[in-house]
Design a protein around this motif. Sequence first.
Motif, PDB file in Angstrom:
ATOM      1  N   GLN A  37     -50.096 -41.008 -16.788  1.00  0.00           N
ATOM      2  CA  GLN A  37     -49.205 -39.998 -17.300  1.00  0.00           C
ATOM      3  C   GLN A  37     -50.009 -39.014 -17.820  1.00  0.00           C
ATOM      4  O   GLN A  37     -51.244 -39.000 -18.335  1.00  0.00           O
ATOM      5  CB  GLN A  37     -48.421 -40.717 -18.723  1.00  0.00           C
ATOM      6  N   PHE A  38     -49.365 -37.333 -17.905  1.00  0.00           N
ATOM      7  CA  PHE A  38     -49.779 -36.357 -18.629  1.00  0.00           C
ATOM      8  C   PHE A  38     -48.997 -36.110 -19.705  1.00  0.00           C
ATOM      9  O   PHE A  38     -47.562 -36.397 -19.747  1.00  0.00           O
ATOM     10  CB  PHE A  38     -49.999 -35.242 -17.580  1.00  0.00           C
ATOM     11  N   GLY A  39     -49.201 -35.329 -20.644  1.00  0.00           N
ATOM     12  CA  GLY A  39     -48.523 -34.830 -21.749  1.00  0.00           C
ATOM     13  C   GLY A  39     -48.957 -33.598 -22.211  1.00  0.00           C
ATOM     14  O   GLY A  39     -50.409 -33.129 -22.130  1.00  0.00           O
ATOM     15  N   ILE A  40     -47.935 -32.630 -22.201  1.00  0.00           N
ATOM     16  CA  ILE A  40     -48.450 -31.108 -22.739  1.00  0.00           C
ATOM     17  C   ILE A  40     -47.496 -30.954 -23.988  1.00  0.00           C
ATOM     18  O   ILE A  40     -47.110 -31.982 -24.723  1.00  0.00           O
ATOM     19  CB  ILE A  40     -48.055 -30.281 -21.585  1.00  0.00           C
ATOM     20  N   GLU A  41     -47.578 -29.735 -24.487  1.00  0.00           N
ATOM     21  CA  GLU A  41     -46.772 -29.326 -25.579  1.00  0.00           C
ATOM     22  C   GLU A  41     -45.288 -29.865 -25.770  1.00  0.00           C
ATOM     23  O   GLU A  41     -44.514 -30.044 -24.718  1.00  0.00           O
ATOM     24  CB  GLU A  41     -46.817 -27.697 -25.811  1.00  0.00           C
ATOM     25  N   SER A  42     -45.132 -30.412 -26.854  1.00  0.00           N
ATOM     26  CA  SER A  42     -43.852 -30.889 -27.192  1.00  0.00           C
ATOM     27  C   SER A  42     -43.507 -32.499 -26.516  1.00  0.00           C
ATOM     28  O   SER A  42     -42.518 -32.771 -26.613  1.00  0.00           O
ATOM     29  CB  SER A  42     -42.720 -29.854 -26.626  1.00  0.00           C
ATOM     30  N   TRP A  43     -44.602 -33.017 -26.142  1.00  0.00           N
ATOM     31  CA  TRP A  43     -44.497 -34.456 -25.706  1.00  0.00           C
ATOM     32  C   TRP A  43     -45.004 -35.300 -26.521  1.00  0.00           C
ATOM     33  O   TRP A  43     -45.921 -35.037 -27.120  1.00  0.00           O
ATOM     34  CB  TRP A  43     -45.240 -34.624 -24.120  1.00  0.00           C
ATOM     35  N   TRP A  44     -44.543 -36.408 -26.662  1.00  0.00           N
ATOM     36  CA  TRP A  44     -45.138 -37.630 -27.339  1.00  0.00           C
ATOM     37  C   TRP A  44     -46.134 -38.405 -26.431  1.00  0.00           C
ATOM     38  O   TRP A  44     -45.403 -38.708 -25.255  1.00  0.00           O
ATOM     39  CB  TRP A  44     -44.027 -38.528 -27.914  1.00  0.00           C
ATOM     40  N   ILE A  45     -46.960 -38.848 -26.814  1.00  0.00           N
ATOM     41  CA  ILE A  45     -47.763 -39.632 -26.164  1.00  0.00           C
ATOM     42  C   ILE A  45     -48.474 -40.993 -26.993  1.00  0.00           C
ATOM     43  O   ILE A  45     -48.580 -40.668 -28.024  1.00  0.00           O
ATOM     44  CB  ILE A  45     -48.980 -39.063 -25.581  1.00  0.00           C
TER      45      ILE A  45
END
Lengths: 190, 190
Positions: free
Chosen positions: A71-79
Amino acid sequence: MYKTLFDHIEKFTPLKPFEIEILESGLGITKIKKKQHVLQEGQICNTMYFITKGCFRQYIINNKGTEQTLQFGIESWWITDYLSFHNQTPSHFYIQAVENSEIIAIEKPVLESLLIQIPKLERYFRIVSQKSFGAAQMRIKFLFTMSAEERYNHFKNQQPDFVQRVPQYMLASYLDFSAEFMSKIRAGKV
Amino acid sequence: MYKTLFDHIEKFTPLKPFEIEILESGLGITKIKKKQHVLQEGQICNTMYFITKGCFRQYIINNKGTEQTLQFGIESWWITDYLSFHNQTPSHFYIQAVENSEIIAIEKPVLESLLIQIPKLERYFRIVSQKSFGAAQMRIKFLFTMSAEERYNHFKNQQPDFVQRVPQYMLASYLDFSAEFMSKIRAGKV
DNA sequence: TGAATTTCTTGAAGTAGTTCAAGATTTATA
DNA sequence: TATAAATCTTGAACTACTTCAAGAAATTCA
């Protein structure tokens, strides 16, 4: 900036000024350097991370010793690792910054207290996680039905900028093929 | 029986008698025969289904015309296409009863009204969907790191009863290998 | 800037799975 | 209970990928 988070919440439910105040007083922004981990395999995950700047990935190390990005996460994502978070069981995952990044880290007890003070956050997190689950189902569909080359092209069409943003070998493992095969796809040698 | 649902909700948040009454008056149980669909590809999914009895699966038909099961659901599971549900976009999936089953079907407007009357349901659905998302992540991990035979053995160890409950070819596609290969694994011919 | 580190490329050999086709077995139904 | 329908099995040929090894290119940072 907190604004990234407030904007994201307000996509799903409006916030009153006093609610924004509660959030501002309870939260903090942390800088995380590229390659730094916020979660390691075996740890119990007690924190949710909202990315305000940068990029993270969740990955595992397989039995050949190779990293595979789930999984990747960028701005405005929850991880986070929701399973470890909810069940208080050791995590199977690493979560690592791919770029120099900034996050809002919310510890479990802080989250519980915020959810009591601002009940509409329950709604916010419900909708966010239902959408995430929907996205995970689509991801499984793509993994099941597309060839390696189709997965690469599909991803490149959907997220053209993102392809530039991470090393090829990370993207290859996210799309479930080897870094070498990625090279061949890009060179048109398949 | 509604009790299945109330018990499930109360695993995460207690219900008061008046809340149970609201639910009882607003919901209904539907019988669904084996092989019947509650969602077809291309439809917009406006309903969430809670399984009180039986078994459902979410599947797609790939470009070779073969069905591939992405998800099973049994008693006390929710099944729906969250992406179609939230975005009001055509679904990519079929949802079908694998056995004669009984479900509580909740239409989107009914759900919205219930969430307003019983705000703690937001919490319930938040936790359920966060756990589901966590499970989807683990599923992707297993798909990435295990061989076909390992996936079969792992599943059989985790869910020994369930293996008996569905046709082998459905389970094979859920584990992302062919029905023929499943036969060979079971016969020890790999 | 230069050395070290990280990332990307290439070809050759290997393999874990698929596909096809046909028959056997089990389960459902009139 | 007989017939149809659904499911499972088997072997042979095939293929989409992996693995390995080694070098080339790009990036980082002292």
